[in-house]
Every structure is written in structure tokens, then in C-alpha cells.
Design an enzyme around this catalytic site. Structure first.
Site, PDB file in Angstrom:
ATOM      1  N   VAL A 167       0.815  -1.230   0.000  1.00  0.00           N
ATOM      2  CA  VAL A 167       0.000   0.000   0.000  1.00  0.00           C
ATOM      3  C   VAL A 167       0.845   1.276   0.000  1.00  0.00           C
ATOM      4  O   VAL A 167       0.342   2.353  -0.293  1.00  0.00           O
ATOM      5  CB  VAL A 167      -0.996   0.046   1.190  1.00  0.00           C
ATOM      6  CG1 VAL A 167      -1.984  -1.107   1.123  1.00  0.00           C
ATOM      7  CG2 VAL A 167      -0.289   0.114   2.539  1.00  0.00           C
ATOM      8  N   LYS A 219      -2.506   7.337  12.964  1.00  0.00           N
ATOM      9  CA  LYS A 219      -3.922   6.972  13.051  1.00  0.00           C
ATOM     10  C   LYS A 219      -4.795   8.214  13.221  1.00  0.00           C
ATOM     11  O   LYS A 219      -5.920   8.275  12.697  1.00  0.00           O
ATOM     12  CB  LYS A 219      -4.143   5.980  14.194  1.00  0.00           C
ATOM     13  CG  LYS A 219      -3.544   4.595  13.933  1.00  0.00           C
ATOM     14  CD  LYS A 219      -4.152   3.976  12.691  1.00  0.00           C
ATOM     15  CE  LYS A 219      -3.873   2.504  12.520  1.00  0.00           C
ATOM     16  NZ  LYS A 219      -4.386   1.990  11.235  1.00  0.00           N
ATOM     17  N   ALA A 234       0.021   9.084  16.004  1.00  0.00           N
ATOM     18  CA  ALA A 234       0.021  10.252  15.106  1.00  0.00           C
ATOM     19  C   ALA A 234      -0.531   9.868  13.737  1.00  0.00           C
ATOM     20  O   ALA A 234      -1.362  10.585  13.160  1.00  0.00           O
ATOM     21  CB  ALA A 234       1.441  10.798  14.972  1.00  0.00           C
ATOM     22  N   TYR A 265       2.553   5.627  15.735  1.00  0.00           N
ATOM     23  CA  TYR A 265       1.295   4.959  15.355  1.00  0.00           C
ATOM     24  C   TYR A 265       0.099   5.868  15.680  1.00  0.00           C
ATOM     25  O   TYR A 265      -0.787   6.068  14.842  1.00  0.00           O
ATOM     26  CB  TYR A 265       1.202   3.642  16.129  1.00  0.00           C
ATOM     27  CG  TYR A 265      -0.022   2.801  15.875  1.00  0.00           C
ATOM     28  CD1 TYR A 265      -0.109   1.988  14.741  1.00  0.00           C
ATOM     29  CD2 TYR A 265      -1.084   2.780  16.774  1.00  0.00           C
ATOM     30  CE1 TYR A 265      -1.221   1.187  14.513  1.00  0.00           C
ATOM     31  CE2 TYR A 265      -2.201   1.985  16.570  1.00  0.00           C
ATOM     32  CZ  TYR A 265      -2.269   1.187  15.441  1.00  0.00           C
ATOM     33  OH  TYR A 265      -3.369   0.383  15.222  1.00  0.00           O
TER      34      TYR A 265
HETATM   35  N1  LIG Z   1      -5.668  -5.540  16.424  1.00  0.00           N
HETATM   36  C1  LIG Z   1      -5.872  -4.444  17.110  1.00  0.00           C
HETATM   37  O1  LIG Z   1      -5.937  -4.450  18.352  1.00  0.00           O
HETATM   38  C2  LIG Z   1      -6.037  -3.127  16.383  1.00  0.00           C
HETATM   39  C3  LIG Z   1      -6.472  -2.025  17.135  1.00  0.00           C
HETATM   40  C4  LIG Z   1      -6.645  -0.803  16.489  1.00  0.00           C
HETATM   41  C5  LIG Z   1      -6.406  -0.696  15.131  1.00  0.00           C
HETATM   42  N2  LIG Z   1      -5.978  -1.787  14.428  1.00  0.00           N
HETATM   43  C6  LIG Z   1      -5.736  -1.603  13.000  1.00  0.00           C
HETATM   44  O2  LIG Z   1      -6.426  -2.583  12.272  1.00  0.00           O
HETATM   45  C7  LIG Z   1      -5.795  -2.767  10.995  1.00  0.00           C
HETATM   46  C8  LIG Z   1      -5.639  -4.255  10.714  1.00  0.00           C
HETATM   47  O3  LIG Z   1      -4.746  -4.796  11.669  1.00  0.00           O
HETATM   48  P1  LIG Z   1      -4.940  -6.246  12.315  1.00  0.00           P
HETATM   49  O4  LIG Z   1      -5.134  -6.058  13.754  1.00  0.00           O
HETATM   50  O5  LIG Z   1      -5.919  -7.025  11.545  1.00  0.00           O
HETATM   51  O6  LIG Z   1      -3.438  -6.799  12.124  1.00  0.00           O
HETATM   52  P2  LIG Z   1      -2.858  -8.013  11.261  1.00  0.00           P
HETATM   53  O7  LIG Z   1      -1.401  -7.943  11.453  1.00  0.00           O
HETATM   54  O8  LIG Z   1      -3.582  -9.244  11.594  1.00  0.00           O
HETATM   55  O9  LIG Z   1      -3.237  -7.605   9.756  1.00  0.00           O
HETATM   56  C9  LIG Z   1      -2.609  -6.541   9.078  1.00  0.00           C
HETATM   57  C10 LIG Z   1      -2.334  -6.982   7.658  1.00  0.00           C
HETATM   58  O10 LIG Z   1      -1.794  -5.851   6.932  1.00  0.00           O
HETATM   59  C11 LIG Z   1      -0.800  -6.345   6.054  1.00  0.00           C
HETATM   60  N3  LIG Z   1       0.112  -5.267   5.674  1.00  0.00           N
HETATM   61  C12 LIG Z   1       1.043  -4.653   6.454  1.00  0.00           C
HETATM   62  N4  LIG Z   1       1.719  -3.739   5.739  1.00  0.00           N
HETATM   63  C13 LIG Z   1       1.207  -3.771   4.475  1.00  0.00           C
HETATM   64  C14 LIG Z   1       1.496  -3.062   3.284  1.00  0.00           C
HETATM   65  N5  LIG Z   1       2.470  -2.137   3.257  1.00  0.00           N
HETATM   66  N6  LIG Z   1       0.755  -3.312   2.168  1.00  0.00           N
HETATM   67  C15 LIG Z   1      -0.218  -4.272   2.189  1.00  0.00           C
HETATM   68  N7  LIG Z   1      -0.524  -4.986   3.300  1.00  0.00           N
HETATM   69  C16 LIG Z   1       0.178  -4.740   4.427  1.00  0.00           C
HETATM   70  C17 LIG Z   1      -0.100  -7.436   6.849  1.00  0.00           C
HETATM   71  O11 LIG Z   1       0.623  -8.330   6.014  1.00  0.00           O
HETATM   72  C18 LIG Z   1      -1.272  -8.099   7.574  1.00  0.00           C
HETATM   73  O12 LIG Z   1      -1.780  -9.222   6.863  1.00  0.00           O
HETATM   74  C19 LIG Z   1      -4.462  -2.014  11.072  1.00  0.00           C
HETATM   75  O13 LIG Z   1      -4.573  -0.785  10.368  1.00  0.00           O
HETATM   76  C20 LIG Z   1      -4.292  -1.769  12.557  1.00  0.00           C
HETATM   77  O14 LIG Z   1      -3.514  -0.634  12.813  1.00  0.00           O
HETATM   78  C21 LIG Z   1      -5.790  -3.002  15.018  1.00  0.00           C
END
Ligand SMILES: NC(=O)c1ccc[n+]([C@@H]2O[C@H](COP(=O)([O-])OP(=O)(O)OC[C@H]3O[C@@H](n4cnc5c(N)ncnc54)[C@H](O)[C@@H]3O)[C@@H](O)[C@H]2O)c1
Length: 243
Positions: free
Chosen positions: A63, A158, A156, A154
Site C-alpha cells: 500500500v 492513526k 500520530a 502509530y
Molecule cells: N488488532 C488491534 O488491536 C487493532 C487495534 C486498532 C487498530 N488496528 C488496526 O487494524 C488494521 C488491521 O490490523 P490487524 O489487527 O488485523 O493486524 P494483522 O497484522 O492481523 O493484519 C494486518 C495486515 O496488513 C498487512 N500489511 C502490512 N503492511 C502492508 C502493506 N504495506 N501493504 C499491504 N498490506 C500490508 C499485513 O501483512 C497483515 O496481513 C491495522 O490498520 C491496525 O492498525 C488493530
């Protein structure tokens, strides 16, 4: 079948929340473009969608790479037969004390979360404007609102996503395109392996269980639906009460 006939592209859908969205969207009648930087994870998600009778295509790209996102979105549009819903969900969350965050680590965080959203929206928006219907949903975080120690970069990035969706939502509000974000609390996914245990303890939700990807996917499903046409520029906090 709330998304019958809709075409959706989800970044970071090889795991966690994005995978949950892919499964729920497909269960609700959408055909789904599954993006990730990790091709093996893409195949796993596609297999899960297909095992339930859904239809999904893999669209691997990073991305952070403007040109790769642009051609990946075009590829998805062709394979799916259009594009109605875009979930900018890919993310990383390596924790570090602020004094230890290098300029390179800061850049990486901005690239994945801010450039990632910019790149995706640049590619998907013209088609949505043309068809006068679109849904953009960004996965932000409760860190955007409350800030988290060991996650200044992170938090900042978000928070930047929230400013972005508010501004873009106004710009396209009269064109049938909504732009919203969800702010997950603690969700049981691979990303927690990167997060400091102090942050995890702080966010144990009052509802008495840790969040699951499907909790976030249901929120995204609502924002992606026809029913949510009057909701735009909104940050939907899905956190089990742990504000
Ligand atoms: N899990 C939590 O507690 C939580 C809380 C708040 C926000 N989030 C947000 O939710 C979103 C999803 O995270 P998740 O918890 O499912 O984590 P996860 O690690 O299970 O999934 C994230 C996915 O993004 C992919 N990814 C990373 N960098 C990438 C790139 N440059 N291009 C394409 N794909 C890429 C990874 O390979 C992974 O499969 C993220 O934006 C994260 O910041 C998660």
C-alpha cells in the site's frame, strides 16, 4: 445479503480485521478483492471465503507504493467487474519508546497508514465519483483518540487518518460517496505480537472479552451498506467500552 452485487477491495485482508471484513462482506453477497503484502496470507483468505461459497480474487501490492496501488486497484476493478467499496485497512504497530523511534521508523509508520490511505483513495475515488456511489472505510484506531505510550508514531498516523476522512468526506459528500473510519480497541489479531504488553493491559475491554475481527467487520459492513448513506466523516469506535 446487505452487499448483494457490490464489489469490495480490502487492503491488509490476509489477516485479522481485514480477513474478517472479507469473510463478512462475502457472506453478505459482495465479491471481494483481497489485498495484502503477503501472498500466502491472501491465498488463505481466499480459501476461507471460497469454503463458504463466496467469491474472492487476490490483489497483492504494497500500500505504500503509489504505482503498485494504482495498478492493483485497476486489476481489482477488472477482475471484480467494478469497485464500490474500499477498505483501507493494512497496518503495522511496532511499539517503541519515543526516544528510540528513528526517523526511518517514523517514515515507515506514515507510509503504511497515511500514504497507504492516500494512495488507495487516489486510485479508487475517480471511479466511485463517476458512478455516483462509493464507500470508503479506513481502519484507524482508538490510539488516534487517546494516544498510546510506546506508540507515538502509530497514534500520530492513526489520528492523521481521522483528519483525512473528515476532510475527504466533506469534499465528496454530494457525490454519493461516503468516507468513514472505524477505531478498533483491542482486537485479537497477529498485530498484537508487535504491541507492548502495557498497552494491551490498559485496553482490556469493560465488556469482559477481547475484541474479535468480526466485531470490526460488522461495523464496516454497516458503513459499507446502502443504509449508511447519511453517515459520512464519522469515526465509529468499536472497543468494548474501553475509551
Ligand atoms: N488488532 C488491534 O488491536 C487493532 C487495534 C486498532 C487498530 N488496528 C488496526 O487494524 C488494521 C488491521 O490490523 P490487524 O489487527 O488485523 O493486524 P494483522 O497484522 O492481523 O493484519 C494486518 C495486515 O496488513 C498487512 N500489511 C502490512 N503492511 C502492508 C502493506 N504495506 N501493504 C499491504 N498490506 C500490508 C499485513 O501483512 C497483515 O496481513 C491495522 O490498520 C491496525 O492498525 C488493530
Amino acid at each position: 445479503m446487505r452487499l448483494a452485487g457490490k464489489k469490495a477491495l480490502i487492503t491488509g485482508a490476509g489477516s485479522g480485521i481485514g480477513r474478517g471484513m472479507a469473510l463478512l462482506f462475502a457472506q453478505n453477497g459482495a465479491v471481494v478483492g483481497v489485498n495484502d503484502i503477503n501472498p500466502t496470507r491472501i491465498e488463505e483468505t481466499i480459501a476461507l471465503v471460497e469454503a463458504e461459497g463466496g467469491k474472492a480474487v487476490g490483489v497483492p501490492f504494497d500500500v505504500t507504493n503509489f504505482d503498485a496501488v494504482n495498478s492493483g486497484v485497476n486489476q481489482a476493478r477488472e477482475a471484480l467487474g467494478g469497485l464500490d467499496i474500499f477498505c483501507a485497512n493494512a497496518g503495522i504497530a511496532p511499539s517503541a519508546d519515543f526516544v528510540d523511534i528513528s526517523p526511518e521508523a517514523w517514515d515507515t509508520m506514515m507510509k503504511v497508514h497515511l500514504y497507504g490511505v492516500f494512495n488507495g483513495c487516489k486510485a479508487v475515488l475517480p471511479g466511485m465519483l463517476e458512478q455516483s456511489w462509493g464507500r470508503i472505510i479506513v481502519t484507524s484506531s482508538m490510539s488516534a483518540v487517546s494516544g498510546d505510550k510506546h506508540l507515538t508514531h502509530y497514534s500520530a498516523a492513526k489520528a492523521g487518518q481521522v483528519g483525512f476522512i473528515r476532510a475527504l468526506a466533506r469534499e465528496v459528500a454530494d457525490a454519493g460517496v461516503t468516507v468513514n473510519a472505524i477505531a478498533p480497541g483491542l482486537v485479537q489479531t497477529n498485530i498484537l505480537g508487535e504491541v507492548d504488553s502495557e498497552v494491551i493491559e490498559r485496553y482490556l475491554p469493560p465488556v469482559g472479552r477481547i475484541g474479535q475481527p468480526k466485531d470490526q467487520a460488522y461495523a464496516a459492513l454497516y458503513l459499507a451498506s446502502d443504509e449508511a448513506e447519511f453517515v459520512t466523516g464519522h469515526l465509529l469506535q468499536v472497543n468494548g467500552g474501553s475509551f
